[in-house]
Design a protein around this motif. Structure first.
Motif, PDB file in Angstrom:
ATOM      1  N   PRO A 182      11.159   5.890  -0.812  1.00 41.93           N
ATOM      2  CA  PRO A 182      10.442   7.124  -0.480  1.00 41.93           C
ATOM      3  C   PRO A 182      11.052   8.307  -1.225  1.00 41.93           C
ATOM      4  O   PRO A 182      12.271   8.397  -1.376  1.00 41.93           O
ATOM      5  N   THR A 183      10.208   9.213  -1.692  1.00 43.66           N
ATOM      6  CA  THR A 183      10.681  10.385  -2.418  1.00 43.66           C
ATOM      7  C   THR A 183       9.917  11.615  -1.961  1.00 43.66           C
ATOM      8  O   THR A 183       8.786  11.528  -1.499  1.00 43.66           O
ATOM      9  N   VAL A 184      10.553  12.777  -2.105  1.00 44.81           N
ATOM     10  CA  VAL A 184       9.938  14.053  -1.776  1.00 44.81           C
ATOM     11  C   VAL A 184       9.230  14.573  -3.024  1.00 44.81           C
ATOM     12  O   VAL A 184       9.844  14.694  -4.089  1.00 44.81           O
ATOM     13  N   LEU A 210       4.040   5.298  -8.227  1.00 44.76           N
ATOM     14  CA  LEU A 210       3.983   6.181  -7.063  1.00 44.76           C
ATOM     15  C   LEU A 210       2.751   5.910  -6.208  1.00 44.76           C
ATOM     16  O   LEU A 210       1.635   5.812  -6.720  1.00 44.76           O
ATOM     17  N   GLN A 211       2.967   5.810  -4.895  1.00 49.04           N
ATOM     18  CA  GLN A 211       1.892   5.860  -3.911  1.00 49.04           C
ATOM     19  C   GLN A 211       1.999   7.219  -3.236  1.00 49.04           C
ATOM     20  O   GLN A 211       2.901   7.468  -2.444  1.00 49.04           O
ATOM     21  N   GLY A 252       5.973  10.651  -1.038  1.00 47.23           N
ATOM     22  CA  GLY A 252       5.349   9.416  -1.507  1.00 47.23           C
ATOM     23  C   GLY A 252       6.378   8.309  -1.518  1.00 47.23           C
ATOM     24  O   GLY A 252       7.565   8.537  -1.288  1.00 47.23           O
ATOM     25  N   ARG A 253       5.923   7.107  -1.746  1.00 45.50           N
ATOM     26  CA  ARG A 253       6.868   6.000  -1.888  1.00 45.50           C
ATOM     27  C   ARG A 253       6.643   5.346  -3.245  1.00 45.50           C
ATOM     28  O   ARG A 253       5.508   5.181  -3.687  1.00 45.50           O
ATOM     29  N   ARG A 254       7.736   5.002  -3.883  1.00 46.55           N
ATOM     30  CA  ARG A 254       7.689   4.467  -5.237  1.00 46.55           C
ATOM     31  C   ARG A 254       8.040   2.992  -5.231  1.00 46.55           C
ATOM     32  O   ARG A 254       9.051   2.579  -4.661  1.00 46.55           O
ATOM     33  N   LEU A 255       7.178   2.222  -5.866  1.00 47.46           N
ATOM     34  CA  LEU A 255       7.424   0.791  -6.014  1.00 47.46           C
ATOM     35  C   LEU A 255       8.316   0.600  -7.231  1.00 47.46           C
ATOM     36  O   LEU A 255       7.885   0.779  -8.374  1.00 47.46           O
ATOM     37  N   ILE A 256       9.560   0.263  -6.986  1.00 44.85           N
ATOM     38  CA  ILE A 256      10.575   0.149  -8.030  1.00 44.85           C
ATOM     39  C   ILE A 256      10.796  -1.322  -8.375  1.00 44.85           C
ATOM     40  O   ILE A 256      10.955  -2.157  -7.482  1.00 44.85           O
ATOM     41  N   THR A 257      10.809  -1.617  -9.666  1.00 45.42           N
ATOM     42  CA  THR A 257      11.129  -2.958 -10.141  1.00 45.42           C
ATOM     43  C   THR A 257      12.297  -2.863 -11.115  1.00 45.42           C
ATOM     44  O   THR A 257      12.232  -2.135 -12.108  1.00 45.42           O
ATOM     45  N   PHE A 276      16.630  11.324   3.629  1.00 37.89           N
ATOM     46  CA  PHE A 276      15.168  11.425   3.652  1.00 37.89           C
ATOM     47  C   PHE A 276      14.632  11.495   5.083  1.00 37.89           C
ATOM     48  O   PHE A 276      13.698  12.252   5.366  1.00 37.89           O
ATOM     49  N   ARG A 277      15.211  10.717   5.981  1.00 31.82           N
ATOM     50  CA  ARG A 277      14.723  10.690   7.355  1.00 31.82           C
ATOM     51  C   ARG A 277      14.773  12.084   7.987  1.00 31.82           C
ATOM     52  O   ARG A 277      13.793  12.535   8.598  1.00 31.82           O
TER      53      ARG A 277
END
Length: 422
Positions: free
Chosen positions: A340-342, A366-367, A373-378, A411-412
């Protein structure tokens, strides 16, 4: 997206596995106006003239970033009258489907008004690729439901959380868990690990594609649920993949049982980041010096011991997860997870600063949820070197002489404060 494929069958292979592909069309023509498109389409007559005489057909006209009126769609279709198709128009089950796709740059014009029909920046035309569709049967609640192998999109309905026999409030939605399985390149014979398995959303999709799955979680109740058979195994049986679940264990990743590395082909997980459930690790919370120490009751020998836990700060968790993955993955193995990112404070360095030697960022998608948003990291393990297991004592990473603090730190707390700027 326009791809060059050697055979039409290759398009079918892509559609069987790619979750985001809604349709695959054979490309005929494109243009910034319909005059350009029709001119180019006439030049490739050899591609479609075999359908002229006795092939049933239908036309579709779709706008991206804009809804098209029925009148405009009809006018566009009539503009292809020079193709002179003699077959029957069949809106339900035609032999071929011809599609026209208008791409509008934005959903509104610069003056704030809605787009007008025809104000597109590019238009594409082609034939829907239709392959022989076979079927696979998945046992769901003692009933066999057909899953079309012609398109992986149908798997979203199969793995729908609402139809699952066991799920929780943190269960990942079906489409995203299928995407993560693809990012991890799940396939027969591979061994995949989920260190935060929870209710098992990623386990079912990776197992469906043939991989064997090992899962662990600090809270065994998430995996077990109620009943003699663990909930994760009940849901796996629903999808016919219970035999692909190697084992489920309860332990904290910071106090794990792994005594050798290079075990797994991929690690795919959704670490808890505090929106619906906060991350925990073994240990006691820090006690303020001005307060008396907490009274710890004597253990009851008739009750199981429940070790104390403390919060696991997100940025430290991500660093530890990457270090653990470097230790547990085989060379070229993949780590796939959500971060998750701001939105206002995110920078590319936030992710890159968490990497360690031997681990390389492969993709970052990015979603977007608006303010966050939350980033799908690979991330791929690029080294064949052996590394010791992580100590799980990571703090902030350093860049130059200054300590760098990523935007997803704490983040929380920032989430529940509404991401207020300091």
């Amino acid at each position: 997206m326009i791809l060059e494929l050697q055979e039409e069958a290759h398009a079918g292979l892509l559609a069987k596995r790619c979750i985001l592909i809604r349709a695959v069309y054979e490309f005929y023509a494109q243009g910034s106006t319909y005059d350009e498109l029709h001119r180019e389409n006439r030049n490739v007559r050899s591609r479609w003239e075999r359908y002229i005489l006795d092939t049933s057909f239908k036309f579709t006209v779709v706008g991206y970033n804009h809804g098209l009126s029925q009148r405009w769609q009809r006018d566009v279709i009539e503009g292809f009258s020079y193709m002179n198709f003699m077959g029957k128009i069949d809106m339900r089950d035609p032999d071929i489907v011809l599609g026209c796709f208008e791409e509008y740059a934005h959903d509104k014009r610069p003056d704030g008004k809605h787009n007008a029909d025809g104000d597109f920046c590019q238009v594409y035309f082609g034939r829907l690729v239709r392959s022989n569709v076979s079927h696979r049967y998945v046992r769901v609640r003692q009933k066999a439901s057909q899953v079309s192998e012609g398109s992986a999109r149908s798997l979203i309905r199969v793995f729908d959380v609402k139809k699952r026999s066991y799920f929780g409030n943190t269960s990942m939605e079906a489409e995203v868990s299928l995407l993560m399985a693809n990012q991890a390149q799940a396939s027969p014979g591979k061994l995949i690990y989920d260190p935060f398995i929870g209710t098992g959303s990623m386990a079912y999709t990776t197992a469906y594609f043939g991989a064997f799955v090992y899962g662990s979680d600090i809270d065994g109740r998430q995996m077990r649920g109620k009943g003699k058979t663990p909930g994760v195994l009940r849901a796996a049986a629903q999808y016919g993949v219970a035999g692909q679940i190697v084992d489920l264990c309860t332990f904290d990743v910071t106090h794990n049982p792994w005594r050798s590395g290079g075990l797994f082909d991929a690690i795919v997980t959704d670490p808890p980041y505090g929106v619906r459930a906060g991350a925990k690790r073994l240990g006691r919370k820090q006690v303020r010096e001005d307060r008396p120490p907490p009274q710890i009751p004597r253990p009851n020998p008739d009750e199981p011991y429940i070790p104390p836990t403390k919060p696991y700060e997100l940025s430290a968790l991500i660093i530890d997860l990457i270090l653990l993955s470097r230790y547990l993955l085989k060379p070229r193995g993949l780590l796939v997870f959500f971060l998750p990112t701001v939105t206002d404070s995110y920078e590319e360095i936030d992710v890159k600063s968490s990497l360690c030697e031997g681990m390389e960022l492969m993709s970052n998608s990015l979603q977007d949820f608006g303010s966050w948003g939350r980033r799908l990291i690979t991330i791929r393990k690029m080294t064949t070197n052996s590394y010791p297991p992580p100590t799980f004592e990571s703090g902030q990473t350093s860049i130059g002489e200054d300590k760098f603090v990523p935007a997803h730190k704490d983040f929380r707390e920032r989430y529940f404060q509404g991401f207020k700027k300091e």
